[in-house]
Design a protein around this motif. Structure first.
Motif, PDB file in Angstrom:
ATOM      1  N   LEU A 173      39.789  40.523  39.362  1.00  0.00           N
ATOM      2  CA  LEU A 173      38.960  41.163  40.370  1.00  0.00           C
ATOM      3  C   LEU A 173      39.833  42.162  41.128  1.00  0.00           C
ATOM      4  O   LEU A 173      40.910  41.815  41.600  1.00  0.00           O
ATOM      5  CB  LEU A 173      38.393  40.120  41.337  1.00  0.00           C
ATOM      6  N   LYS A 174      39.350  43.403  41.231  1.00  0.00           N
ATOM      7  CA  LYS A 174      40.120  44.458  41.877  1.00  0.00           C
ATOM      8  C   LYS A 174      39.297  45.120  42.977  1.00  0.00           C
ATOM      9  O   LYS A 174      38.080  45.279  42.841  1.00  0.00           O
ATOM     10  CB  LYS A 174      40.535  45.515  40.844  1.00  0.00           C
ATOM     11  N   LEU A 175      39.973  45.497  44.035  1.00  0.00           N
ATOM     12  CA  LEU A 175      39.331  46.201  45.143  1.00  0.00           C
ATOM     13  C   LEU A 175      39.578  47.692  44.970  1.00  0.00           C
ATOM     14  O   LEU A 175      40.717  48.147  44.984  1.00  0.00           O
ATOM     15  CB  LEU A 175      39.897  45.725  46.482  1.00  0.00           C
ATOM     16  N   THR A 176      38.502  48.449  44.796  1.00  0.00           N
ATOM     17  CA  THR A 176      38.631  49.882  44.617  1.00  0.00           C
ATOM     18  C   THR A 176      38.932  50.568  45.949  1.00  0.00           C
ATOM     19  O   THR A 176      38.767  49.982  47.032  1.00  0.00           O
ATOM     20  CB  THR A 176      37.340  50.483  44.048  1.00  0.00           C
ATOM     21  N   ASP A 177      39.323  51.846  45.875  1.00  0.00           N
ATOM     22  CA  ASP A 177      39.531  52.624  47.094  1.00  0.00           C
ATOM     23  C   ASP A 177      38.248  52.682  47.922  1.00  0.00           C
ATOM     24  O   ASP A 177      38.286  52.643  49.154  1.00  0.00           O
ATOM     25  CB  ASP A 177      39.975  54.043  46.742  1.00  0.00           C
ATOM     26  N   GLU A 178      37.103  52.758  47.234  1.00  0.00           N
ATOM     27  CA  GLU A 178      35.814  52.811  47.934  1.00  0.00           C
ATOM     28  C   GLU A 178      35.566  51.531  48.720  1.00  0.00           C
ATOM     29  O   GLU A 178      35.146  51.576  49.891  1.00  0.00           O
ATOM     30  CB  GLU A 178      34.683  53.037  46.934  1.00  0.00           C
ATOM     31  N   ILE A 179      35.835  50.375  48.108  1.00  0.00           N
ATOM     32  CA  ILE A 179      35.659  49.103  48.809  1.00  0.00           C
ATOM     33  C   ILE A 179      36.574  49.041  50.021  1.00  0.00           C
ATOM     34  O   ILE A 179      36.167  48.641  51.118  1.00  0.00           O
ATOM     35  CB  ILE A 179      35.931  47.923  47.855  1.00  0.00           C
ATOM     36  N   LEU A 180      37.824  49.438  49.851  1.00  0.00           N
ATOM     37  CA  LEU A 180      38.796  49.371  50.941  1.00  0.00           C
ATOM     38  C   LEU A 180      38.410  50.304  52.079  1.00  0.00           C
ATOM     39  O   LEU A 180      38.522  49.938  53.254  1.00  0.00           O
ATOM     40  CB  LEU A 180      40.185  49.727  50.418  1.00  0.00           C
ATOM     41  N   ARG A 181      37.930  51.473  51.767  1.00  0.00           N
ATOM     42  CA  ARG A 181      37.583  52.444  52.812  1.00  0.00           C
ATOM     43  C   ARG A 181      36.339  52.039  53.586  1.00  0.00           C
ATOM     44  O   ARG A 181      36.137  52.478  54.721  1.00  0.00           O
ATOM     45  CB  ARG A 181      37.371  53.833  52.202  1.00  0.00           C
ATOM     46  N   HIS A 182      35.502  51.220  52.980  1.00  0.00           N
ATOM     47  CA  HIS A 182      34.312  50.757  53.690  1.00  0.00           C
ATOM     48  C   HIS A 182      34.546  49.412  54.388  1.00  0.00           C
ATOM     49  O   HIS A 182      33.593  48.772  54.820  1.00  0.00           O
ATOM     50  CB  HIS A 182      33.116  50.676  52.731  1.00  0.00           C
ATOM     51  N   HIS A 183      35.799  48.993  54.463  1.00  0.00           N
ATOM     52  CA  HIS A 183      36.245  47.889  55.307  1.00  0.00           C
ATOM     53  C   HIS A 183      35.865  46.503  54.762  1.00  0.00           C
ATOM     54  O   HIS A 183      34.793  46.324  54.175  1.00  0.00           O
ATOM     55  CB  HIS A 183      35.742  48.032  56.738  1.00  0.00           C
ATOM     56  N   ILE A 184      36.772  45.562  54.978  1.00  0.00           N
ATOM     57  CA  ILE A 184      36.643  44.212  54.434  1.00  0.00           C
ATOM     58  C   ILE A 184      36.854  43.197  55.556  1.00  0.00           C
ATOM     59  O   ILE A 184      37.791  43.319  56.352  1.00  0.00           O
ATOM     60  CB  ILE A 184      37.671  43.967  53.315  1.00  0.00           C
ATOM     61  N   LEU A 185      35.989  42.200  55.610  1.00  0.00           N
ATOM     62  CA  LEU A 185      36.154  41.072  56.525  1.00  0.00           C
ATOM     63  C   LEU A 185      36.375  39.817  55.701  1.00  0.00           C
ATOM     64  O   LEU A 185      35.580  39.500  54.813  1.00  0.00           O
ATOM     65  CB  LEU A 185      34.918  40.902  57.409  1.00  0.00           C
ATOM     66  N   ILE A 186      37.469  39.103  55.986  1.00  0.00           N
ATOM     67  CA  ILE A 186      37.806  37.858  55.285  1.00  0.00           C
ATOM     68  C   ILE A 186      37.650  36.704  56.267  1.00  0.00           C
ATOM     69  O   ILE A 186      38.231  36.724  57.351  1.00  0.00           O
ATOM     70  CB  ILE A 186      39.248  37.898  54.743  1.00  0.00           C
ATOM     71  N   VAL A 187      36.854  35.709  55.883  1.00  0.00           N
ATOM     72  CA  VAL A 187      36.589  34.556  56.750  1.00  0.00           C
ATOM     73  C   VAL A 187      37.031  33.286  56.036  1.00  0.00           C
ATOM     74  O   VAL A 187      36.711  33.072  54.865  1.00  0.00           O
ATOM     75  CB  VAL A 187      35.089  34.468  57.100  1.00  0.00           C
ATOM     76  N   GLY A 188      37.763  32.446  56.737  1.00  0.00           N
ATOM     77  CA  GLY A 188      38.189  31.176  56.165  1.00  0.00           C
ATOM     78  C   GLY A 188      38.918  30.346  57.198  1.00  0.00           C
ATOM     79  O   GLY A 188      39.565  30.886  58.099  1.00  0.00           O
ATOM     80  N   THR A 189      38.817  29.037  57.078  1.00  0.00           N
ATOM     81  CA  THR A 189      39.474  28.149  58.025  1.00  0.00           C
ATOM     82  C   THR A 189      40.968  28.089  57.746  1.00  0.00           C
ATOM     83  O   THR A 189      41.463  28.629  56.746  1.00  0.00           O
ATOM     84  CB  THR A 189      38.852  26.742  57.950  1.00  0.00           C
ATOM     85  N   THR A 190      41.706  27.425  58.607  1.00  0.00           N
ATOM     86  CA  THR A 190      43.147  27.267  58.412  1.00  0.00           C
ATOM     87  C   THR A 190      43.428  26.565  57.087  1.00  0.00           C
ATOM     88  O   THR A 190      42.829  25.537  56.781  1.00  0.00           O
ATOM     89  CB  THR A 190      43.744  26.442  59.572  1.00  0.00           C
ATOM     90  N   GLY A 191      44.314  27.154  56.300  1.00  0.00           N
ATOM     91  CA  GLY A 191      44.665  26.574  55.005  1.00  0.00           C
ATOM     92  C   GLY A 191      43.765  26.994  53.862  1.00  0.00           C
ATOM     93  O   GLY A 191      43.951  26.559  52.721  1.00  0.00           O
ATOM     94  N   ALA A 192      42.787  27.871  54.146  1.00  0.00           N
ATOM     95  CA  ALA A 192      41.857  28.288  53.093  1.00  0.00           C
ATOM     96  C   ALA A 192      42.425  29.371  52.198  1.00  0.00           C
ATOM     97  O   ALA A 192      41.877  29.641  51.132  1.00  0.00           O
ATOM     98  CB  ALA A 192      40.547  28.773  53.716  1.00  0.00           C
ATOM     99  N   GLY A 193      43.507  30.040  52.636  1.00  0.00           N
ATOM    100  CA  GLY A 193      44.144  31.050  51.803  1.00  0.00           C
ATOM    101  C   GLY A 193      44.016  32.473  52.313  1.00  0.00           C
ATOM    102  O   GLY A 193      44.283  33.421  51.569  1.00  0.00           O
TER     103      GLY A 193
END
Length: 545
Positions: A173-193
Motif C-alpha cells: 500500500l502506497k500513499l501518492t503525492d495526491e493523498i499526502l497533499r490532501h492531508h491524512i489523519l491517523i487515529v489509534g490508541t497507545t500501542g496501536a502503531g
C-alpha cells in the motif's frame, strides 16, 4: 428453448470462465439457490463453492474474491464477509428424528456472502453496477487483478501491505503525492502503531518533511538516518554552556554520535550517518507579529494592539514593559484589552522561548530561528522536549512559529514564481496542537485561521499534513473536515465514531499493532485493510508490487 439458444448461453458461460481464468482460479459460481439482488442499500450477493474445492482452498472472512459476469462481460472484485456450511438435512429441510452421525451428509457446498467492491467495464474500474447473473464464475483473484481493482498506485510512499482478514498479502500500500497533499489523519490508541507508522512515512518519503516531536520519539531514528534536528531552547538554560547542553542532549536522546564541530548554535556530529543539531530561539523583534497570532494568550483586539505597540519600540521580551507599556497607557482602549495585553506579555515571558540565550565561553549567544530554505529541501525533526518543560503552550507556540515561517516561504515561491513546493508537515499528538476547546471563542478562531492557512492554502502550494492522535474527540473539527484520508488503527468506539469508522470497532479493538483501515477518496475502494511496515525493517528492501 432451441438447441442454438443453449449453445449461445454455453458460449457466454465459457467466455466468462476464460475471463476469470486470466485473472485467477475459478472455484465456484454465483448462487443458483438464492435470488441475486443488490443496489444502493445492499451490495452483497451469495455464491457457492463445491465441497471438493472447499477442502483444498482457504476461504476466510476478509478474503478477496472475483466474479466474471457472462452477459455484461465485466469483472467484479468482492470481499468475503460471511461463510456458511449446512448439513444435507438442513438444505433438504428434513427433520432428524435422532442426532445420529452421517459423514456423507457433510459433502455440501460452502456458501459465501460477498461484499461487492469494484467493477471493471471496458478497462475502467468503477463502483459495481451490472446485474450479476446466477452461475457467474467465482474465482480466487491473482495479485495483479487485486491491485488493478483496488486502484492501488504504483508510485508513492510505502506504508504497509494489504490484508485479507489477518492474512498479509504480498501487495504494498502506497500513499501518492495526491493523498499526502490532501492531508491524512491517523487515529489509534497507545500501542496501536501510530508512531511506528509515522516513522515509516518519515523514512520512506521522497518529499522533504518536518516532524514536530513533542515526546522525543523521532530523535534517535532521525539521527540514525542522518536527518537534521532542531531544538528550541528555553530561558532555563541561559546559564548553560553549549557543550554541556549538547552532552546532556545526546545522553538524554541515547545518541552515540561524536561531536565533530560547533559553529555558533549549530552542532555537527559524526557517526554512521552525519547529522546536525541546531539550537534555536525566537527573537521578539522578528516574531512579534507571528507570536500575537499563534500564542493562545491574546484576544483578537489584544493581538492587534500588541503588534502595533511592539513595532514602535525596541528591546527583548524582558524589557517590554519598560519600552512599550508607556505607549499602551496612552491608547484609548478598554481596560480589559489593556489587561489582556499585559497579562499575555507576562505569559509569553514565562514560556521562556522568546529572546533566549546560552553561554558560548564568556559570551551570551542569543539564539535565532533556523534556515528555512534548508528545512524545505530536506528532512527535519523539531524536538520540543525542552520547551515542553515550560508547558504545552510553549511547545505548540514554537511549532506554530516554525510552521508559519515554512508556509510564508512556500507561499512566496508560489506567488512570485508560480512554483509549488512539495513538503510534508507531521504532527504527532495532534490534539495538543489543535484542540477542540480550551482557548475560548477568540482563541479557537485564531487557531482555525492557522489550520486553514496550513491545510487549505498550503495544499494548493504543495504542503501536505499528517496528523496522529489517540483522542480525536479532543481534536478541532476543522482538522477532521480537511483531512481527506483517515487511517484507523486499534481504538475505542468513541474515537472511531468521531471519524465515521465505528463499524470497524469489533475488528480493530482486538487487532494487533499496525493493523488498520485506510479510507481515502484516491483509491477505487474507499476502505482497505492493511498492516503497516515495521520501522526496524531494512529500508533498502525489494518492492513487492
Amino acid at each position: 428453448m432451441s438447441s442454438n439458444d443453449t449453445i449461445d448461453l454455453r458460449n457466454f458461460i465459457n467466455q466468462a470462465k476464460e475471463n476469470a481464468s486470466k485473472n485467477g482460479e475459478v472455484v465456484g459460481i454465483a448462487s443458483r439457490i438464492t435470488p441475486i439482488s443488490y443496489g444502493k442499500e445492499n451490495n452483497e450477493i451469495k455464491a457457492e463453492i463445491p465441497f471438493e474445492v472447499y477442502l483444498n482452498k482457504k476461504f476466510l472472512i476478509g478474503s478477496y474474491i472475483g466474479i466474471s459476469l457472462p452477459f455484461s462481460k465485466s469483472l467484479i472484485l468482492g470481499r468475503i464477509i460471511n461463510v456458511e456450511r449446512s448439513d444435507i438435512l438442513a438444505i433438504s429441510k428434513i427433520p432428524a428424528l435422532t442426532p445420529t452421525e452421517d459423514i456423507s451428509s457433510l459433502t455440501t457446498p460452502l456458501s459465501l456472502t460477498i461484499e461487492l467492491l469494484s467493477e471493471e467495464i471496458n478497462g475502467e474500474v468503477v463502483p459495481p453496477s451490472s446485474p450479476i447473473d446466477p452461475q457467474s464464475p467465482i474465482f480466487i483473484p491473482n495479485k495483479d487483478f487485486i491491485i488493478r481493482m483496488l486502484g492501488l498506485p504504483k508510485e508513492g510512499v510505502e506504508i504497509g501491505n494489504i490484508m485479507e482478514g489477518y492474512k498479509e498479502l504480498d501487495i504494498r500500500l502506497k500513499l501518492t503525492d495526491e493523498i499526502l497533499r490532501h492531508h491524512i489523519l491517523i487515529v489509534g490508541t497507545t500501542g496501536a502503531g501510530k508512531t511506528n507508522l509515522l516513522k515509516v512515512i518519515m523514512r520512506n518519503s521522497n518529499i522533504p518533511l518536518i516532524v514536530f516531536d513533542i515526546q522525543g520519539d523521532y530523535v534517535k531514528p532521525a539521527a540514525e538516518l542522518g536527518y537534521n534536528i532542531i531544538v528550541p531552547i528555553t530561558s532555563d538554560y541561559s546559564k548553560s554552556e553549549i557543550n554541556d547542553i549538547i552532552a546532556n542532549y545526546l545522553k538524554r536522546s541515547n545518541i552515540s554520535n561524536k561531536v565533530d564541530k560547533i559553529v555558533g548554535p549549530m552542532v555537527f556530529l559524526d557517526g554512521e550517518k552525519k547529522f546536525k543539531i541546531n539550537l534555536i530561539g525566537f527573537k521578539l523583534v522578528k516574531t512579534y507579529g507571528l507570536i500575537a497570532e499563534v500564542s493562545p494568550f491574546f484576544s483578537s483586539q489584544g493581538a492587534a494592539f500588541f503588534k502595533m505597540l511592539t513595532s514602535n519600540c525596541e528591546g527583548t521580551i524582558d524589557l517590554w514593559e519598560k519600552n512599550c507599556e508607556r505607549n499602551l497607557k496612552s491608547l484609548p482602549l478598554h481596560q480589559t484589552t489593556k489587561d489582556n495585553i499585559i497579562r499575555s506579555v507576562v505569559l509569553l515571558r514565562e514560556t521562556g522561548v522568546i529572546d533566549t540565550y546560552i553561554k558560548e565561553g564568556k559570551t551570551d549567544l542569543y539564539l535565532d530561528e533556523p534556515q528555512y530554505n534548508d528545512i524545505i529541501s530536506g528532512k527535519t525533526i523539531v524536538d520540543l522536549r525542552f520547551v515542553l518543560e515550560k508547558g504545552v503552550s510553549a511547545a505548540t507556540m514554537s511549532a506554530f512559529i516554525i510552521a508559519e515561517r515554512i508556509f510564508e516561504l512556500v507561499d512566496s515561491r508560489y506567488k512570485n514564481e508560480g512554483k509549488e513546493t512539495p513538503f510534508l508537515m507531521i504532527f504527532d499528538e495532534a490534539h495538543e496542537y489543535f484542540p477542540q476547546s480550551g482557548r475560548g471563542d477568540e482563541g479557537k478562531e485564531a487557531l482555525e485561521k492557522l489550520i486553514n492557512r496550513i491545510m487549505r492554502l498550503g495544499r494548493v502550494r504543495g504542503i501536505g499534513t499528517i496528523l496522529a492522535t489517540h483522542r480525536p474527540t479532543d481534536l478541532n473539527d476543522l482538522i477532521l473536515t480537511l483531512a481527506n484520508t483517515k487511517i484507523a488503527l486499534r481504538a475505542d468506539e468513541d474515537a472511531l465514531m468521531k471519524i465515521g469508522m465505528d463499524k470497524y470497532t469489533n475488528l480493530l479493538q482486538s487487532s494487533p499493532a499496525g493493523y488498520g483501515i485506510i479510507r481515502t477518496f484516491s483509491l477505487k475502494v474507499h476502505d482497505l485493510e492493511f498492516r503497516s511496515l515495521k520501522f526496524a525493517e531494512n529500508s533498502e528492501r525489494k518492492d513487492s508490487t
